[in-house]
Each structure stands twice: as structure tokens, then as C-alpha cells.
Design an enzyme around this catalytic site. Sequence first.
Site, mmCIF file in Angstrom:
data_model
loop_
_atom_site.group_PDB
_atom_site.id
_atom_site.type_symbol
_atom_site.label_atom_id
_atom_site.label_comp_id
_atom_site.label_asym_id
_atom_site.label_seq_id
_atom_site.Cartn_x
_atom_site.Cartn_y
_atom_site.Cartn_z
ATOM 1 N N ASP A 122 7.193 -1.952 -3.402
ATOM 2 C CA ASP A 122 7.241 -0.699 -2.667
ATOM 3 C C ASP A 122 8.533 0.016 -3.062
ATOM 4 O O ASP A 122 9.455 -0.605 -3.618
ATOM 5 C CB ASP A 122 7.216 -1.010 -1.167
ATOM 6 C CG ASP A 122 7.340 0.234 -0.309
ATOM 7 O OD1 ASP A 122 6.698 1.249 -0.615
ATOM 8 O OD2 ASP A 122 8.107 0.188 0.666
ATOM 9 N N ASP A 124 10.261 3.081 -0.937
ATOM 10 C CA ASP A 124 11.105 3.503 0.178
ATOM 11 C C ASP A 124 11.483 2.324 1.064
ATOM 12 O O ASP A 124 10.628 1.521 1.454
ATOM 13 C CB ASP A 124 10.384 4.557 1.023
ATOM 14 C CG ASP A 124 10.123 5.844 0.255
ATOM 15 O OD1 ASP A 124 10.016 6.891 0.889
ATOM 16 O OD2 ASP A 124 10.043 5.797 -0.996
ATOM 17 N N ARG A 167 2.760 14.601 8.413
ATOM 18 C CA ARG A 167 4.152 14.848 8.034
ATOM 19 C C ARG A 167 4.254 15.912 6.950
ATOM 20 O O ARG A 167 5.151 16.759 6.984
ATOM 21 C CB ARG A 167 4.798 13.531 7.579
ATOM 22 C CG ARG A 167 5.076 12.568 8.719
ATOM 23 C CD ARG A 167 5.570 11.232 8.218
ATOM 24 N NE ARG A 167 4.515 10.467 7.582
ATOM 25 C CZ ARG A 167 4.710 9.342 6.901
ATOM 26 N NH1 ARG A 167 5.936 8.861 6.745
ATOM 27 N NH2 ARG A 167 3.694 8.690 6.357
ATOM 28 N N SER A 210 4.120 3.411 -4.592
ATOM 29 C CA SER A 210 4.735 3.968 -3.398
ATOM 30 C C SER A 210 3.819 4.933 -2.668
ATOM 31 O O SER A 210 3.140 5.753 -3.296
ATOM 32 C CB SER A 210 6.031 4.702 -3.796
ATOM 33 O OG SER A 210 6.573 5.399 -2.693
ATOM 34 N N GLY A 211 3.851 4.843 -1.349
ATOM 35 C CA GLY A 211 3.213 5.858 -0.521
ATOM 36 C C GLY A 211 4.043 7.115 -0.447
ATOM 37 O O GLY A 211 3.683 8.072 0.239
ATOM 38 N N ASP A 287 8.018 -3.348 2.676
ATOM 39 C CA ASP A 287 8.553 -3.406 4.041
ATOM 40 C C ASP A 287 7.646 -2.790 5.096
ATOM 41 O O ASP A 287 7.892 -2.962 6.284
ATOM 42 C CB ASP A 287 9.910 -2.675 4.096
ATOM 43 C CG ASP A 287 9.749 -1.169 4.112
ATOM 44 O OD1 ASP A 287 10.204 -0.520 5.070
ATOM 45 O OD2 ASP A 287 9.158 -0.628 3.162
ATOM 46 N N ASN A 290 1.748 -0.452 5.377
ATOM 47 C CA ASN A 290 0.887 -0.078 4.251
ATOM 48 C C ASN A 290 1.068 -1.005 3.050
ATOM 49 O O ASN A 290 0.365 -0.866 2.049
ATOM 50 C CB ASN A 290 1.141 1.378 3.836
ATOM 51 C CG ASN A 290 2.570 1.645 3.423
ATOM 52 O OD1 ASN A 290 3.503 1.043 3.944
ATOM 53 N ND2 ASN A 290 2.755 2.557 2.485
#
Length: 338
Positions: A122, A124, A167, A210-211, A287, A290
Site C-alpha cells: 500500500d 498512504d 471525498r 494504492s487507493g 494499513d 481496503n
Amino acid sequence: MSVSDGINARLVITFFAKARPSNGGSKDDFRPQSLACGPTFSQLLTPQVAPASLSLENHHTLAPGIFQSVYTISTPFPKAEKLRRHASITAFEALHSLEIIFDLIPNPPPDRLRPVRLAVFDMDSTLINEEVIDELARSIGITSAVSAITARAMNGEIEFEQSLRERLRLLKGVKADVWEELKRSVTIAAGAKGLITYLHERSVITVVVSGGFAPMALWLKEQLGLDHAYANHLVVSPSGDTYPYLHLSGDLSPEHPIVTPEYKRQVLEFMAQERSIPLSETLVVGDGSNDLLMLGAAGLGIAWRAKERVQREAPQRLNGTTLSDLIFLLDGQERRHD
């Protein structure tokens, strides 16, 4: 993962003290070693593996506050994540201020190296310290509103894609060149460079999925020398009366896939299959909620400094101060990793 009857396996148990001895202290003078070798932990472990044939290969100190026990197993065995979640184990961890990682390795090599050929991360709050979408919100003064949704999404309280779209709508109007500012302010997580360097020395394929957003994922790929990067793509709108500059439209690009939890797992599985890499030889680190699907699919899935729900549900979890701690899980060598 589980091991079938008759297949040899190695159970590697790594003990991390939450409060590490100072760098100048003796590596032989700390509690994880005495606790791991003591009768209490053996008594806790034995009922969980019964009627397994469990044979100790060795105990060894890896660094101050980090100790490893290695066992050979040749019988059907419960999943490693079930071991770490067992009430007696979690109580032992809490009592002695430890975090214990259980790694079950089928058909292990003769050396101590943990087989790993593909590593997926991941971005972030994992490879970087920030949540990029929160930093975007900060640039237009709506940090609180966006951060509240981010926190709920990462803890699994709301569906990820829904939360992402909510968001992004709030971020309509952010200048399209905001990424250059973020590249100057975002910080790479401690130990990330050392971990990626180590993985490349072992010819491991490294991936960030990454999301978050493609401009930052591609930047991070360059900074760390990662092999591949996957992230969400945003629509940029032209200047107009309301926004007299190029700006984010608040929408995801319909021409690219949305990086959902399912997509993250698909990236792991596709890249492994394409390169004929068994999932047992993959590492995943993340973390957020997702990340849970890809963490669960990996040979070794580590929730790193994760949200509360993720710490409960991930196969394994670790809350260190440097990602280089993960090298001890892969290397098994008595040396310091900076």
C-alpha cells in the site's frame, strides 16, 4: 495458509519487544529471548499445534529486542493467523509487551531466507507517512471533513469506493498542479528505502498498489525504484468562470479501473500468476481495511501500524517504527538493518 498432511513446513516465530533496548545495549540481555525459550510460551504453543510433530531447529537473537524461534513441522497445521489470534497468545503478548509474528512456510529452503519473489505495498500511511487525499483537502482548507471520512473508510466503517467518491466531490476545484506541492511535503516512511533495496538485492519484484492517486504513486515508484505502480486516476477539468485554472473535477477517470480492495487483490494474484510465482512466496504490507483482501491472499501479509479493525483481522500485524524491521522476517540473520 494451511499445510497438507505429510508436507514438511517451517514455523518461524519472531518476537518483537514493543520497547526495544537502546542501540548500545547488549543484544543478549532482553526479555523476548527468555520468554520465547521459557516453558510458559511452549506450554501455550503445544496445544495449538497438537497433534503436530513440532521440532525445534533453533532459537536466535536478530537484534536488540528481536528474537526468533524456528520449528520444523510435518503434519496438518492450523493457519498461522489463527495462532496469532488465539486468546492465550494475545494475552501473552499483552502481559509481556510483545508483538509476535507467526509465519508458516511450506517446503522451506535449507537456509534461513524466507521465500519471497513478489512484494506488494500500500502507499498512504505505509510507504509514505501521509494520507494523500487528506493533504489535498488541506490545500483548500477542508481537512477535517475529508479526514473524518478517510478514518472511517480505512477502519472499514464505510465502503471504500463510496467513501472515495464522497471525498473527491469535496475536492472539486483543487488546482491540477497540486501534485508538485505534495511531492515536496510528503515524507517517505522510515525504513522504506532500506526494505526496498533489500528486496531488490534478492531480485524480488516490488509493487505499490494504492487507493490513492496515480501522480503520487508514480512519483513514489521513481523515488524508491519500485517495479510497478497502480493507483486511481482523476479527471482534470479546464479553466472556466468558477475555476479560472486547470482543476480536479471531483470525479474518477472512467478510462481506468478504480483501485478497490478487490482490485488490489487482483493485482497481487495477476502478477503472481503471470510470473508463475506461488502466492506462498508473496509479501503484502498495508494499513487499511481496503488492504485486508490482498493481505489475506499473500504468503506473508503484514498489517503495518494499521487501523484497529485491520490489526484484528489481518493475518499478522506489526507496529514498529521502521519498515526495515520486516527484513528480519525475510532474512533471519543476526545483523542490524538500517
